[in-house]
Design a protein around this motif. Structure first.
Motif, mmCIF file in Angstrom:
data_model
loop_
_atom_site.group_PDB
_atom_site.id
_atom_site.type_symbol
_atom_site.label_atom_id
_atom_site.label_comp_id
_atom_site.label_asym_id
_atom_site.label_seq_id
_atom_site.Cartn_x
_atom_site.Cartn_y
_atom_site.Cartn_z
ATOM 1 N N ASN A 18 36.701 -17.064 -23.404
ATOM 2 C CA ASN A 18 36.521 -18.510 -23.585
ATOM 3 C C ASN A 18 37.435 -19.050 -24.679
ATOM 4 O OD1 ASN A 18 34.571 -18.695 -21.638
ATOM 5 N ND2 ASN A 18 32.852 -18.834 -23.045
ATOM 6 N N GLU A 19 37.318 -18.472 -25.885
ATOM 7 C CA GLU A 19 38.070 -19.008 -27.020
ATOM 8 C C GLU A 19 39.462 -18.406 -27.160
ATOM 9 O OE1 GLU A 19 35.228 -15.875 -28.804
ATOM 10 O OE2 GLU A 19 35.305 -17.279 -27.135
ATOM 11 N N LEU A 20 39.670 -17.190 -26.635
ATOM 12 C CA LEU A 20 40.956 -16.534 -26.820
ATOM 13 C C LEU A 20 41.995 -16.916 -25.763
ATOM 14 C CD1 LEU A 20 39.871 -12.928 -27.884
ATOM 15 C CD2 LEU A 20 40.835 -14.725 -29.320
ATOM 16 N N GLY B 243 29.837 -22.859 -32.428
ATOM 17 C CA GLY B 243 30.299 -24.223 -32.251
ATOM 18 C C GLY B 243 31.624 -24.305 -31.534
ATOM 19 N N ALA B 244 31.781 -25.382 -30.744
ATOM 20 C CA ALA B 244 33.039 -25.676 -30.036
ATOM 21 C C ALA B 244 33.490 -24.513 -29.155
ATOM 22 C CB ALA B 244 34.133 -26.052 -31.027
ATOM 23 N N GLY B 245 32.529 -23.892 -28.475
ATOM 24 C CA GLY B 245 32.875 -22.837 -27.526
ATOM 25 C C GLY B 245 33.568 -21.646 -28.126
ATOM 26 N N GLY B 246 33.233 -21.313 -29.363
ATOM 27 C CA GLY B 246 33.813 -20.144 -30.012
ATOM 28 C C GLY B 246 35.095 -20.429 -30.771
ATOM 29 N N THR B 247 35.622 -21.657 -30.678
ATOM 30 C CA THR B 247 36.928 -21.928 -31.279
ATOM 31 C C THR B 247 36.880 -22.081 -32.801
ATOM 32 O OG1 THR B 247 36.716 -24.318 -30.879
ATOM 33 C CG2 THR B 247 37.786 -23.001 -29.172
ATOM 34 N N GLY C 83 29.221 -24.870 -19.680
ATOM 35 C CA GLY C 83 30.052 -25.883 -20.329
ATOM 36 C C GLY C 83 31.431 -25.995 -19.719
ATOM 37 N N VAL C 84 32.083 -27.111 -19.956
ATOM 38 C CA VAL C 84 33.437 -27.356 -19.456
ATOM 39 C C VAL C 84 34.415 -26.368 -20.094
ATOM 40 C CG1 VAL C 84 35.336 -29.009 -19.386
ATOM 41 C CG2 VAL C 84 32.994 -29.794 -19.030
ATOM 42 N N GLY C 85 35.248 -25.759 -19.258
ATOM 43 C CA GLY C 85 36.272 -24.862 -19.772
ATOM 44 C C GLY C 85 35.807 -23.487 -20.160
ATOM 45 N N THR C 86 34.568 -23.143 -19.842
ATOM 46 C CA THR C 86 34.084 -21.792 -20.114
ATOM 47 C C THR C 86 34.504 -20.865 -18.976
ATOM 48 O OG1 THR C 86 31.981 -22.207 -18.987
ATOM 49 C CG2 THR C 86 32.077 -22.680 -21.355
ATOM 50 N N ALA C 87 34.380 -19.569 -19.206
ATOM 51 C CA ALA C 87 34.690 -18.606 -18.149
ATOM 52 C C ALA C 87 33.789 -18.827 -16.943
ATOM 53 C CB ALA C 87 34.533 -17.182 -18.679
ATOM 54 N N GLY D 93 32.238 -16.137 -32.873
ATOM 55 C CA GLY D 93 32.244 -17.597 -32.773
ATOM 56 C C GLY D 93 31.064 -18.201 -32.048
ATOM 57 N N TYR D 94 29.932 -17.524 -32.071
ATOM 58 C CA TYR D 94 28.727 -17.991 -31.366
ATOM 59 C C TYR D 94 27.495 -17.675 -32.204
ATOM 60 C CZ TYR D 94 31.990 -17.952 -27.469
ATOM 61 O OH TYR D 94 33.085 -18.167 -26.674
#
Length: 329
Positions: A103-105, A77-81, A166-170, A44-45
């Protein structure tokens, strides 16, 4: 008496029974033959990041062990989501898999309302590995270690900032864990990726930052930033000279890493899961793979690690940090 056209003859009944049995056994038979065609491994990156590197290392090994090409598909995109959502929505046949990061999981669902999937949307196959993050200081701060950092920030509450990708990343959660453990008041500056974060730290436009160890190491070695400590419970084997933050009393409970896992869509057939787990476990025990992971600054997961159980524990840990920091996108 002639049979009614609505009543099947014995021959027709036998044919219908055979068809029904064929339909019932088609799924398991196909699973036993797995894989019979190339596998798509979603990352996702964009190319070049740590998750992409994990995907390429694991993909090459899986291809060799499963006897089919494993094609990397980068859906950044969208932090891997975006990539994670594609796999969550894919057919559960084992031909679309994800190498994902925490991050995404495990984090995205906690901070972003638009994320539609959760851990139950996936079949856990196995952990790949992990690497700590590292807290760094710009050279202009004059800070040399974690004790200096704590003293400076405590004497100047609200004066200093730290950056993440980024916001909400590890990386963001690691920074907030550091703040919470030591009772520090700092402002978080979210960047759109590691590159702009690096530019501001190296240019002394930002005081502190959090990197994944492999991303921060080149700048630490060149002296452009100062390593204050890694975020795992113990020192990283790749950097034994950099202390773990947990070695200091004020950070004794800091334990957060960036981890990577192989997953598929929910409801993958058990024979497919078994084949993928064996291929991954054999990979994790390969000396060549372990050497490549070490060169990337990553530790290798234990082959028998229970991903589902680990995943659940990580979500619980991140939930506490998100609630403390009131993180929401």
């Amino acid at each position: 008496m002639r049979p009614s056209p609505l009543m099947p003859t014995r021959r027709h009944a036998t044919a219908l029974l055979a068809c029904g049995l064929a339909l019932l056994t088609a799924g398991p038979a196909q699973a036993q033959d797995y894989p019979a065609k190339p596998i798509t491994l979603v990352v996702g990156y964009p190319p070049g990041g740590s998750t992409d590197l994990m995907g390429r290392l694991v993909g090459a090994e899986l291809s060799t062990r499963l006897g089919q090409p494993v094609v990397i598909e980068n859906l950044g995109g969208a932090g891997g989501t975006i990539g994670a959502q594609k796999v969550a929505s894919a057919a559960p046949d084992g031909y679309t898999l994800l190498v994902g990061a925490n991050n995404e999981l495990a984090i995205a669902k906690l901070v972003t309302k638009t994320v539609k999937y959760d851990p139950s949307s996936f079949t856990p196959i196995g952990l790949i590995g992990s690497q700590p993050m590292v807290l760094v200081a710009a050279t202009s701060t004059g800070v040399k270690n974690a004790s200096d950092f704590t003293q400076l920030v405590k004497k100047n509450p609200g004066k200093f900032s730290y950056g993440s990708s980024g916001v909400g990343t590890a990386l963001h959660l690691a920074g907030e864990m550091v703040k919470e453990q030591a009772g520090l008041f700092m402002t978080h500056i979210p960047y759109r990726g590691v590159a702009p974060l690096t530019n501001d730290l190296v240019g002394n436009n930002l005081e502190f930052g959090v990197f994944v160890l492999s991303s921060g190491l080149p700048h630490i070695k060149s002296g452009k930033v100062v390593a204050l400590g890694t975020t795992a419970a113990k020192r990283a084997p790749a950097t034994p000279d950099i202390p773990a933050l947990a070695e200091l009393p004020q950070f004794k409970n800091v334990d957060i890493e960036s981890w990577f896992a192989l997953v598929g869509p929910a409801n993958l057939p058990q024979p497919v899961v078994a084949k993928l787990k064996k291929a991954l476990n054999d990979t994790l025990q390969s000396p060549d793979f372990r050497k490549k992971m070490a060169a990337a600054g990553s530790g290798v997961a234990a082959p028998d690690a229970n991903l589902a159980q680990f995943w659940q524990g990580e979500v619980a840990k991140y939930t506490k940090i998100v609630q403390f920091a009131k993180i929401e996108e």
